[in-house]
Structure formats: C-alpha cells, structure tokens
Design a protein around this motif. Structure first.
Motif, mmCIF file in Angstrom:
data_model
loop_
_atom_site.group_PDB
_atom_site.id
_atom_site.type_symbol
_atom_site.label_atom_id
_atom_site.label_comp_id
_atom_site.label_asym_id
_atom_site.label_seq_id
_atom_site.Cartn_x
_atom_site.Cartn_y
_atom_site.Cartn_z
ATOM 1 N N UNK A 149 49.332 41.471 34.002
ATOM 2 C CA UNK A 149 48.441 42.534 33.539
ATOM 3 C C UNK A 149 47.380 41.981 32.591
ATOM 4 N N UNK A 150 47.831 41.207 31.617
ATOM 5 C CA UNK A 150 46.890 40.683 30.619
ATOM 6 C C UNK A 150 45.916 39.686 31.229
ATOM 7 N N UNK A 151 46.404 38.859 32.145
ATOM 8 C CA UNK A 151 45.515 37.872 32.757
ATOM 9 C C UNK A 151 44.423 38.560 33.578
ATOM 10 N N UNK A 152 44.780 39.662 34.238
ATOM 11 C CA UNK A 152 43.765 40.424 34.969
ATOM 12 C C UNK A 152 42.675 40.876 34.002
ATOM 13 N N UNK A 153 43.091 41.393 32.846
ATOM 14 C CA UNK A 153 42.116 41.849 31.844
ATOM 15 C C UNK A 153 41.227 40.689 31.398
ATOM 16 N N UNK A 154 41.848 39.571 31.059
ATOM 17 C CA UNK A 154 41.090 38.400 30.597
ATOM 18 C C UNK A 154 40.039 37.992 31.623
ATOM 19 N N UNK A 155 40.426 37.983 32.878
ATOM 20 C CA UNK A 155 39.535 37.516 33.940
ATOM 21 C C UNK A 155 38.443 38.517 34.304
ATOM 22 N N UNK A 156 38.660 39.804 34.010
ATOM 23 C CA UNK A 156 37.734 40.831 34.496
ATOM 24 C C UNK A 156 36.961 41.547 33.395
ATOM 25 N N UNK A 157 37.084 41.097 32.164
ATOM 26 C CA UNK A 157 36.226 41.629 31.111
ATOM 27 C C UNK A 157 34.764 41.354 31.472
ATOM 28 N N UNK A 158 33.833 42.208 30.996
ATOM 29 C CA UNK A 158 32.414 41.996 31.329
ATOM 30 C C UNK A 158 31.964 40.563 31.081
ATOM 31 N N UNK A 159 32.418 39.998 29.963
ATOM 32 C CA UNK A 159 32.317 38.554 29.732
ATOM 33 C C UNK A 159 33.737 38.021 29.756
ATOM 34 N N UNK A 160 34.131 37.325 30.811
ATOM 35 C CA UNK A 160 35.537 36.912 30.936
ATOM 36 C C UNK A 160 36.058 36.223 29.671
#
Length: 361
Positions: A149-160
């Motif tokens: 879950x967290x890695x998805x967030x890290x990778x998909x933030x507007x600025x990864x």
C-alpha cells in the motif's frame, strides 16, 4: 503461487492429535460406519456484515464439506463477550477443532487456552490470537500488504516520493491493523525522515467502520490540511474516506488506497475514485484452511511456511502472497479469477469507459 508448496514441516504436539469419532455422527443423522462419520469443525467469526467474511465462510464450509466435515459457524458481530460465548458453544457442541477469526486478538486468548485445556486444537484465521497456546495461524503476509500500500503511494504521488498524506489505520483491537501499519511504516520511514513525505493527519478507525474513516478524513479537511493521498488500510475505510472527499469536491483528486478487493472498491477503482486495492486470493486460503482444519482434527502433521510469535509462542503459520490491483490489471486478476464478474464491476459505467474483457498482457 500454490500455497501447498511450502517450506518446512511443523510437528505439532500430542495435544492436537485428535482422531475421528467412531460409530456416530456429532451433528445429526445416522452413521453406518466410521467412513460415514462427519467431523464437526467450529468456525468462530468476528463478523459477517462484510461481504469479504461471507466469502470466507462459504468457501471454508464448502471445502470442509468436500472433505467430509461439517462446520458449525458463529458470528459475534464485533462483540468480544459474544465471541467468548460462541467459543464455549463450539466446545459444548464437541467440535474437534476450532477456527477463529477474532474481533480482539488479545481478548480471545482465554478462550483459546480453554479449548486447549480440553484437548481441542485451535487455528487462528486471518487475524492472530495473541498471548495463548495457539496451534496454527493461516493468513496473508500482512506486513507485506502494508508495504504494498505504502509503496503504491510513494510511486504515484504527483512528485514520486514527495507529498502530504493522511493515514487511516484499522481497528486498534485487530492485530492485523498493526501489521499493516508496520509494513506501511517500513516503506515510508526513509521518506518521512528526509522530510519528503509529511503525514498531516492520522488516526485509528474503530472496528474498521467506514463512518469512522469518514470522520478522520473530515477532520483533516476541516483543519485546512492539504494532502495528496489518503493511505487507508482497507476498502471499507477507503469508502468512508471517499465519501468525505466527495462531499468536499476532492474525489478523483486524491490518491486513495485500500485492501480486500471488495466489489464496491473495485467499482470505485473502475470509476476513478479509489486508486488501488490489495487482492487476496481468498478461495485458495479459505480452501486451504479447510484442509488444515481437517488435518488438525485427524492429528495429521501440518506443513507451514513461516512462524509468527504471538507473545506466548512461535506459532506455525501459513502465509499467502497478495497482489496490488489497479484499473490497469483488474480484469486480468480479479475478473479472471472469478472473484467478481466483469459486469458486476463495470456494468454501471458507460460502454466507452469500460476496458476490454480480456486486457492485453
């Protein structure tokens, strides 16, 4: 992955070597021979209010039936005292093994120990019962789920790797919620330590209720917090957060995570209001739980691929892999496995917004 390809054999103690009852059935009907005798297995569930747990029940019961066992199912509706009574009822019914998905993993320790004193083995299903003499634990790798879950967030933030997030944890009474948080923490820590990711609001959603998640998200919005993501620990809490976001005009503008691949979550992913979920192959795990429950009842050796400490002992454990689901791979995973049908997920969408029924690999 076939979970039956496991790594080590755990030899269980004599206290769990319980054989078939001979010459009579424990739950109705006449028995002509020991081959006709059905084992009675107890299944103590926290709740049946969520579709996910109804699926677990149905698949577990079906597998046990295939193996010649009958299952007595109880549901506590989130009430610890009721679940303790349910455990007593299952013992009184002379179940040969009890499988428990606890509401509170600490509160159920006494019930597990009481069963063990009567020579009845206990297997913890999905959620770990803590501080007790548990025989077996079957679940998914819940720390890995949190990391996914967290890695998805890290990778998909507007600025990864950079942004502001709201974190909604699960029920504080559920050990799994703490494991999900642990996995999330492991993935997020380097980014938080550098100041690249900021947690602007966080709280625990009592009993995993969507309305509690909605309250948490509303609190962040009302405080004037700006954020890129709601890191919600399951699909129910994601749904509550999305309600709050929709009311504030923020739906589809904020990443929202989830878990369990529940149908409403898959529909939200198709519609664009939820970003991802975690798919757990429940059919494989619930069916294997049936295999293991029958094996425990018959005193057969149990095979495990992990060991989890529950505060009292290292519990032999069987852990299954999980998968990140997004709009890009939902057809080739959730639909392909018949977890949900194509029409269930996409039926409300305009034809032009639906993906092909078989996505190209």
């Amino acid at each position: 992955m076939d979970i039956r390809n496991v790594l080590m054999v755990i030899s269980l103690g004599l206290s769990v070597l319980i054989g078939l009852a001979v010459g009579r059935s424990t739950r109705g009907g006449d028995s002509k021979s020991s081959a006709d005798t059905k084992l009675l297995i107890g299944l103590s569930l926290d709740t049946l209010k969520e579709a996910r747990w109804q699926r677990d029940r149905d698949m577990f019961v079906a597998r046990c039936k295939e193996l010649g066992a009958e299952v007595l199912v109880t549901s506590a509706n989130g009430d610890d005292s009721q679940q303790a009574k349910d455990m007593n009822s299952l013992l009184a019914a002379e179940c040969k093994v009890i499988v428990i998905a606890p509401h509170d993993g600490v509160a159920m320790a006494a019930s597990v120990n009481a069963a063990k004193k009567r020579g009845v083995p206990v297997m913890s299903y999905d959620r770990l019962v803590q501080n007790c003499d548990l025989d077996l634990y079957i679940s998914f790798d819940n720390i890995a789920v949190g990391r996914q879950q967290a890695q998805y967030v890290i990778d998909h933030l507007p600025t990864p790797g950079k942004g502001k997030i709201v974190r909604i944890y699960g029920a504080p009474t559920d050990n799994n919620a703490k494991l999900f948080k642990q996995g999330q923490d492991e993935a997020l820590k380097p980014y938080i330590d550098r100041g690249d990711i900021m947690v602007v609001h966080e709280d625990w959603a009592e009993d995993w209720k969507p309305e509690n998640a909605k309250r948490i998200c509303n609190a962040a919005i009302a405080a004037g917090k700006t954020f890129d993501t709601v890191l919600a620990s399951n699909d129910g809490t994601a749904g509550g957060a999305i309600q709050a976001l929709s009311e504030s005009g923020l739906a589809r503008k904020v990443i929202v995570t989830g878990q369990d691949a529940e149908l409403p979550a898959c529909q939200r992913i198709a519609a664009g209001t939820q970003s991802m979920t975690i798919y757990k192959p429940l059919k494989e795990v619930a069916s294997l739980a049936g295999d293991l429950a029958v094996a425990l009842a018959k005193g057969k050796p149990i095979v495990a691929n992990a060991s989890i400490n529950n505060g009292s002992k290292d519990v032999p454990s069987v852990l299954h892999s999980t998968y990140v689901i997004t709009k890009d791979n939902m057809v080739n995973t959730v639909v392909k496995d018949d977890f949900h049908t194509y029409d269930e997920i996409y039926g409300a969408l305009p034809e032009a917004d639906r993906p092909p029924k078989l996505m190209p690999r």
